[in-house]
Design an enzyme around this catalytic site. Sequence first.
Site, mmCIF file in Angstrom:
data_model
loop_
_atom_site.group_PDB
_atom_site.id
_atom_site.type_symbol
_atom_site.label_atom_id
_atom_site.label_comp_id
_atom_site.label_asym_id
_atom_site.label_seq_id
_atom_site.Cartn_x
_atom_site.Cartn_y
_atom_site.Cartn_z
ATOM 1 N N HIS A 61 26.883 18.147 -0.347
ATOM 2 C CA HIS A 61 26.052 17.282 -1.200
ATOM 3 C C HIS A 61 26.877 16.583 -2.288
ATOM 4 C CE1 HIS A 61 22.482 18.681 0.755
ATOM 5 N NE2 HIS A 61 22.607 19.922 0.328
ATOM 6 N N ASP B 182 24.005 21.854 8.811
ATOM 7 C CA ASP B 182 23.257 22.457 7.705
ATOM 8 C C ASP B 182 21.821 21.931 7.734
ATOM 9 O OD1 ASP B 182 24.087 23.703 4.684
ATOM 10 O OD2 ASP B 182 22.302 22.409 4.698
ATOM 11 N N HIS C 6 20.131 20.885 5.408
ATOM 12 C CA HIS C 6 20.013 19.730 4.509
ATOM 13 C C HIS C 6 20.942 18.617 4.972
ATOM 14 C CE1 HIS C 6 19.046 23.307 1.995
ATOM 15 N NE2 HIS C 6 18.046 22.531 1.618
ATOM 16 N N ASP D 93 21.640 27.550 7.028
ATOM 17 C CA ASP D 93 20.310 27.608 6.422
ATOM 18 C C ASP D 93 19.213 26.993 7.295
ATOM 19 O OD1 ASP D 93 21.533 25.180 5.933
ATOM 20 O OD2 ASP D 93 21.258 25.246 3.754
HETATM 21 ZN ZN LIG Z 1 21.819 23.437 3.051
#
Ligand SMILES: [Zn+2]
Length: 338
Positions: A158, A193, A195, A282
């Site tokens: 991120h 991931d 995200h 995740d």
């Molecule tokens: Zn993540």
Amino acid sequence: MKIVYSDRHAAHDPQTFFVRGVKQRSTEQPERATRLLAAATGAGHEVVAPRAYGTAPAATIHSPDYLDFLQTIARDWARLPDASAEVVPNVHPARYPATYPKALAGRAGWHQVDLACPIGPGTWDAALAASELATTAADMVLEGSRAAYALCRPPGHHAYADMAGGFCFLNNTAIAAQRLRNQHQRVAILDVDVHHGNGTQGIFWERPDVLTVSIHADPSNYYPYFWGHAHETGSGKGEGFNLNLPQPLGSPDAPWLAAGDTALARIKEFAPTALVVALGLDASESDPLQGLKVTGPGFHAMGRKIASLGLPTVLVQEGGYLSDDLGRNLVQFLAGFG
Ligand SMILES: [Zn+2]
């Protein structure tokens, strides 16, 4: 698989995280790394120590003002009257043209996109250590290893060139990809991931030499919200070199693995000679962040698929939070990768 690991991550133990406006302890805790390490070593994988590089690899991706900020802000912040124990911004330049400020609160808002990347006294050293793990793994691959796994913490995907966010400070995945570019003309990044890897996308947005592909929970109702949609494909020379494969929230193994096939088809078309996997765990059905419902066999199958590319590969740990399955899912993925 060689596991590159250092316990320097433990100095970063963020306490600040907001969920629907309620402050709670961050889910990005040191125990994540120790659990992953215990599971990997328990499965027979060998741990190797990182090499020392200092800030040079990070500086191939991140801006000088941002690196200066990360190195100094915790110390300077602590001298402010009534300052919090962690640097947390309370103002942001948002979406309009803005000027880089001198004030610490302003610099925090400039370089920290959200409230999920608090900076404490140990954050810089832990983030720097993680960048060195990723660089070590990349160098091992450049020196002939088929693959290496960097057990990075804090995670990185991120983080933009000049902005932290979502538990991330230095983009370990991007740093590894840039390192591979020293010998490889085309490098692909596959981010699994849960995200979207928005920082990685932002870093390579205008570049045709690094293909970025991300499989993640649909950001229209999941972090990072503003990025990760299918229509985001890159710009300028990078147009067409970013592929987002958002999945409906709660998707199980089958569509996630089908997205993996789509990702691999695009990667084959790009014809890279090296690969970085942003290995968030995740997407697990057991993960506390509950974005997707991938099982242990699902991670195993994804590992097999990615290995079938036959590319020199750097695996970089991204997210994946405390659950009984966290370590098991890593072992499953690595077993599938072979
Ligand atoms: Zn993540």
